[in-house]
Design a protein around this motif. Structure first.
Motif, PDB file in Angstrom:
ATOM      1  N   ILE A 145     -37.152  -3.270  -6.354  1.00 57.67           N
ATOM      2  CA  ILE A 145     -36.742  -2.459  -5.210  1.00 57.67           C
ATOM      3  C   ILE A 145     -35.292  -2.743  -4.830  1.00 57.67           C
ATOM      4  O   ILE A 145     -34.584  -1.854  -4.384  1.00 57.67           O
ATOM      5  N   ARG A 146     -34.834  -3.966  -5.056  1.00 54.74           N
ATOM      6  CA  ARG A 146     -33.465  -4.280  -4.602  1.00 54.74           C
ATOM      7  C   ARG A 146     -32.414  -3.406  -5.286  1.00 54.74           C
ATOM      8  O   ARG A 146     -31.365  -3.148  -4.728  1.00 54.74           O
ATOM      9  N   ASN A 147     -32.732  -2.935  -6.515  1.00 52.58           N
ATOM     10  CA  ASN A 147     -31.782  -2.037  -7.182  1.00 52.58           C
ATOM     11  C   ASN A 147     -31.696  -0.693  -6.486  1.00 52.58           C
ATOM     12  O   ASN A 147     -30.764   0.075  -6.712  1.00 52.58           O
ATOM     13  N   GLN A 148     -32.700  -0.377  -5.682  1.00 50.77           N
ATOM     14  CA  GLN A 148     -32.753   0.931  -5.010  1.00 50.77           C
ATOM     15  C   GLN A 148     -32.326   0.807  -3.556  1.00 50.77           C
ATOM     16  O   GLN A 148     -32.521   1.733  -2.776  1.00 50.77           O
ATOM     17  N   ALA A 149     -31.767  -0.338  -3.202  1.00 47.24           N
ATOM     18  CA  ALA A 149     -31.478  -0.582  -1.785  1.00 47.24           C
ATOM     19  C   ALA A 149     -30.594   0.515  -1.203  1.00 47.24           C
ATOM     20  O   ALA A 149     -30.818   0.967  -0.077  1.00 47.24           O
ATOM     21  N   ALA A 150     -29.607   0.962  -1.965  1.00 45.65           N
ATOM     22  CA  ALA A 150     -28.696   1.979  -1.447  1.00 45.65           C
ATOM     23  C   ALA A 150     -29.461   3.254  -1.129  1.00 45.65           C
ATOM     24  O   ALA A 150     -29.242   3.882  -0.085  1.00 45.65           O
ATOM     25  N   ALA A 175     -41.690  -7.370  -7.306  1.00 44.84           N
ATOM     26  CA  ALA A 175     -41.460  -6.014  -6.821  1.00 44.84           C
ATOM     27  C   ALA A 175     -40.073  -5.878  -6.192  1.00 44.84           C
ATOM     28  O   ALA A 175     -39.366  -4.901  -6.415  1.00 44.84           O
ATOM     29  N   MET A 176     -39.691  -6.863  -5.425  1.00 41.30           N
ATOM     30  CA  MET A 176     -38.444  -6.755  -4.672  1.00 41.30           C
ATOM     31  C   MET A 176     -37.226  -7.163  -5.496  1.00 41.30           C
ATOM     32  O   MET A 176     -36.183  -6.538  -5.397  1.00 41.30           O
ATOM     33  N   LEU A 177     -37.350  -8.263  -6.268  1.00 40.79           N
ATOM     34  CA  LEU A 177     -36.141  -8.943  -6.740  1.00 40.79           C
ATOM     35  C   LEU A 177     -35.989  -9.095  -8.244  1.00 40.79           C
ATOM     36  O   LEU A 177     -34.871  -9.162  -8.740  1.00 40.79           O
ATOM     37  N   SER A 178     -37.090  -9.204  -8.969  1.00 39.76           N
ATOM     38  CA  SER A 178     -36.981  -9.750 -10.329  1.00 39.76           C
ATOM     39  C   SER A 178     -36.693  -8.692 -11.377  1.00 39.76           C
ATOM     40  O   SER A 178     -37.325  -7.636 -11.389  1.00 39.76           O
ATOM     41  N   GLU A 179     -35.793  -9.050 -12.272  1.00 41.29           N
ATOM     42  CA  GLU A 179     -35.492  -8.178 -13.397  1.00 41.29           C
ATOM     43  C   GLU A 179     -34.803  -8.988 -14.478  1.00 41.29           C
ATOM     44  O   GLU A 179     -33.814  -9.662 -14.228  1.00 41.29           O
TER      45      GLU A 179
END
Ligand code: FES
Ligand code: FES
Lengths: 155, 741
Positions: free
Chosen positions: B713-718, B639-643
């Motif tokens: 989610i990390r891609n949406q951090a901004a 969810a947070m990191l993987s892609e």
């Protein structure tokens, strides 16, 4: 040129390229397969062993760097058939799942506790950066704290 | 070939009598399959196919499943030992060999169509299964071990063994068997005070017929199940003695390193072997259709020589495929949002996207093979040794009976090592054939593993929902693509007008089953959207769901329990929030609440995850809890990191640096509770995964007002107002081999 070092209390002499990573020398030349290959780039910690008592990631450590030194692997952690306290705690807290990362995790934790017998959560977070795909971290933390408690009780 | 749907589920139940699982397992564990014992059964004390008792009172339970750390061996042995009234300390387990006799899931052909286990049905969906073929499976997947093998195999085997031991004692003493009882590995005759250990009786008992429908224990008399004896597989995992597929060693063995066509489906066009052949330790450069391998006397030398090669591969015409092109095709295929009923007071629409994911099992793929004449031996770690045997045989053009497969421990499975995913076996036997009869261990690097997986498919959904003036939902519908269909779209909520329609958008990235399979995508879509509906209705997301579960008492109980565990509704400081999600998969209902904290200094932290689980009953509560803890961390990494991203038809990511994982420092506190219901046993390895991502993104919304609709989610951090805090912890130590930290 032979490279000579002590592994789990025994002197070993290997005639291999000096750049061969210690991980592969241990696994393939010495048959010590308890130390695992996970990434090969020092990112996961599965290959952690002790070099002169300190944890190192053996997948990026050339075997030449251990010439004349002392290496301990997971196979050498128990002494005279008695498990190390960390191994005992790992069984008591039923930490491993698939178990593949656990040799490296145990070696990292033994290294941490040797430096700091009662680490705080923050210190554990900073020191234990191994990857475990099975996600055993809750039990890893619990087992470390139980060892710290035990350390306090006996000191 | 029928697809696996709710309708065929019911159909199969009707045909096979009493439910699909019973149908499959009833076949697998049909009476004849309990009585596969050798000529020397009596000598060995083998009571049934699955249970042997030796004179030293050791009970060995043969288990037709593999151990991946999920505790299967222990749980299944507990189920047999319980029925047998065994002394648990005397129970040992043995994984069944890869022989047809021990298959655990033959394809069942019932009148009116082919019915196959759900986990296999995905293979059908993905087109790799030929309708006309009959396979033997010995699969561990689909969270089925306990609920099928355990319920219909191990329990019956244990109960049958007990009845045989009772009969043997009764005969010996000349008393009615009904007057004897089994207790802690002994048969006792209370009236006369006589008793005998199982080990003393086993040889005689093994000469008796195996009862086919022995009485099973009532759950409230369980003495072994529902307790937490230590797992049997753990001790060798703490001292380095456990042997995984990658650890297998045999005299004279060589090692192979591999480069596979970077674009899936690509072929090796040319390679000049000379630079590698000149290097020390190299035995042979092996050109295969889709790969080149170097065989050498050590893996490191093989890898070094491989790096000296410049193989040329074609791109199978997929050189223009990228993540962008795939999602553009998804977007186009989805078309306009589903139509909503006229007269709705409010219509909500949203798109969700999830990426391709790799399994990244901790142990990279590895397989040792030796080919000689028209026979072969294979040593590896697979979730289905029987199917692996077929794959090896096919690659070598020989019969499955001519291949011997030894299955070793698996350093993680998560679906990567399921049938139809045995490229690593296929490649290894072809390499071994080239250097026959020398045994060769082919080891995949982490780069091979990340770049040549069977990926959790990327998927996209377009949801629309309608609310009436009072905020009650009138309709929820979706179009989705990429993730395949299945029961995963099912929602338990009482909304009259629902529907999910699959749209076709093909791409060449090969799909696989990734822990929880289609539910991993659809769980996120539907539980995100219901949260958006709750918000649009101006209602609390927990209360909104709860009000729609009046007819679903199990779902409602799970939701209420997890809300209570998480202290739902209690005030939180600014920047913190709770999110809730509820999913059913593999027969298990799981509710999760994530508690997150978002701040500029601390970043995004998932502080605590609560899980309430109704899987009917729990065999070993401690190892079940471990599964919940592990699955939450696994799902949180995703969810947070993987892609996995695609560019030029190739996978971009290479290793744990650019495919990062949650570490101990980011792992949340986890609280798990099990609800005991009288429902049929559900699975546990997978169903914990689907609710995690939506619980976290719903919590982020509660904390920040920002709705994360695209993972990771990390891609949406901004958007969340954070700077991304990616994989700093995987950063290399300053110099190679400096202290691990
Ligand atoms: S294998 Fe050495 S750190 Fe991963
Ligand atoms: S126990 Fe499986 S990777 Fe850690």
């Amino acid at each position: 040129m032979a490279i000579t070092f002590t592994v789990n209390g025994q002197e070993q002499s290997l005639d291999v390229e000096p750049q061969m990573p210690l991980l592969w020398a241990l696994r393939e030349q010495l048959g010590l397969t308890g130390t695992k290959f996970g990434c090969g780039i020092s990112a996961c910690g599965a290959c952690t062993v002790h070099l002169d008592g300190r944890p190192v990631r053996s997948c990026v450590l050339p075997v030449s760097a251990v010439d004349g030194k002392t290496v301990t692997t997971i196979e050498g952690l128990a002494s005279h058939g008695v498990l190390h306290a960390v191994q005992e705690a790992w069984i008591a807290h039923q930490v491993p799942q698939c178990g593949y990362c656990q040799s490296g995790l145990i070696m990292a934790v033994v290294g941490l506790l040797a430096q700091n017998p009662a680490p705080s959560d923050d210190q554990i977070d900073a020191a234990i950066t191994n990857i475990c795909r099975c996600g055993t971290f809750a039990r890893v933390r619990r087992a470390i704290h139980s060892l710290a408690q035990r350390g306090k009780a006996t000191s | 070939m029928n697809k696996w749907t709710r309708r065929t589920f019911i159909g199969a139940g009707t045909v096979a009598g009493g439910g699909f699982l019973l149908g499959v397992a009833g076949f697998t564990f049909a009476p004849g399959r309990h009585t596969l014992v050798g000529e020397d059964a009596s000598e060995k004390g083998q009571l049934t196919t699955w249970i042997t008792v030796t004179p030293d009172n050791v009970i060995t339970v043969l288990i037709p499943h593999c151990e991946m750390g999920q505790g299967t061996l222990t749980a299944l042995a507990m189920m047999a030992a319980e029925e047998m009234e065994a002394d648990w300390s005397m129970v040992r387990v043995l994984e069944a060999p890869a022989l047809g006799e021990y298959a655990n899931g033959y394809v069942v052909r019932a009148a009116g169509g082919d019915y196959i286990p759900a986990v296999m049905a995905r293979g059908v969906d993905y087109g790799s299964f030929k309708a006309a073929q009959w396979f033997g499976f010995q699969v561990t997947g689909g969270s089925t071990a306990v609920r099928s093998t355990g319920e219909y195999g191990m329990r019956v085997a244990g109960a049958a063994a007990k009845e045989m031991l009772l009969s043997a004692a009764a005969r010996q003493w000349g008393v009615p068997a009904a007057d004897c009882a089994a207790r802690a590995s002994r048969i006792v005759h209370a009236a006369s005070g006589r008793s005998a250990a199982f080990g003393e009786l086993a040889r005689t008992a093994a000469t008796l017929p195996v009862p086919t429908s022995p009485a099973l224990k009532e759950p409230d008399t369980f003495t072994i199940r529902r307790t937490s004896p230590p797992r049997l597989d753990i001790p060798p995992k703490v001292d380095g003695s456990a042997v995984y597929g990658i650890d297998f060693t045999t005299p004279g063995m060589l090692y192979a390193a591999l480069e596979i066509a970077p674009v899936q489906g690509g072929r090796l066009t040319s390679v000049d072997a000379a630079p590698a052949e000149a290097m020390p330790g190299v035995r042979q450069v092996v050109g295969l259709e889709e790969a080149v391998a170097v065989v050498a006397d050590s893996f490191w030398r093989a890898r070094r020589a491989l790096a000296a090669l410049k193989p040329v591969f074609d791109d199978a015409g997929h050189g223009a495929v990228s993540t962008t092109s795939i999602f553009a095709a998804f977007d186009a295929a989805l078309g306009p949002p589903p139509e909503m009923p006229a007269g709705a007071a409010r219509v909500v629409t949203a798109d969700y996207r999830v990426p391709f994911l790799a399994h990244a099992t901790m142990e990279p793929m590895a397989c040792t093979a030796r080919v000689e004449g028209d026979g072969a031996e294979v040593w590896t770690g697979v979730q289905d040794p029987l199917n692996a045997r077929s794959v090896a045989a096919k690659a070598l053009g020989i019969k499955p009976e001519q291949v011997r497969v030894t299955n070793l421990l698996l350093g993680g499975g998560f679906g990567r090592r399921l049938p139809f995913n045995f490229d690593y076996v296929d490649l290894a036997v072809r390499i071994a054939k080239a250097v026959s009869p020398v045994p060769v261990k082919t080891i995949w690097t982490r780069e091979n593993d990340i770049q040549h997986d069977y990926y959790r498919p990327a998927a996209m959904s377009r949801h629309a929902g309608a609310l009436d003036a009072g905020g009650a939902p009138l309709a929820v519908k979706s179009h989705y693509t990429g993730g395949g269909n299945g029961e995963a779209v099912f929602m338990p909520y009482a909304i009259t007008d629902t529907g999910a329609e699959e749209k076709e958008a093909n791409h060449p990235i090969r799909p696989g089953q990734w822990r929880s399979v289609l539910n991993s995508q659809h769980g996120f879509f539907k539980e995100s959207f219901i949260d958006e509906m709750a918000h649009a209705a101006g209602k609390d997301p927990y209360e909104f769901r709860r009000a729609l579960l009046g007819n679903r008492p199990r779902f409602k109980a799970v939701l209420e329990r997890v809300a209570a565990m998480a202290n739902w509704g209690a005030p939180l400081p600014a920047g913190e929030g709770r999110g809730i999600a509820l999913c059913e998969s593999f027969g298990t209902i799981v509710g999760e609440v994530a508690h997150v904290a978002v701040s500029a200094e601390g970043g995004l932290r998932v502080r605590h995850v609560y899980a309430a689980v109704d899987c009917g009953d729990v065999v070993n509560p401690d190892s079940a809890t471990a599964q919940v803890e592990g699955a939450i961390v696994f799902a949180l990494s995703a969810a947070m990191l993987s892609e996995i991203t695609i560019a030029g038809g190739r996978v971009v990511e290479t290793n744990f640096r650019d495919y990062p994982m949650i570490h101990l420092a980011e792992a949340p506190r986890i609280t798990a509770e099990f609800i005991r219901s009288d429902a049929t046993l559900g699975g546990l390895g997978e169903p914990i995964v689907p609710p995690l991502a939506p619980a976290v993104t719903n919590a982020i919304f509660a904390a920040t007002g920002v709705r994360v609709r695209n993972l990771p989610i990390r891609n949406q951090a901004a958007a969340v107002g954070l700077t991304p805090s990616p994989d700093t912890r995987s950063a290399p130590p300053p110099t190679g081999g400096s202290p691990a930290r």
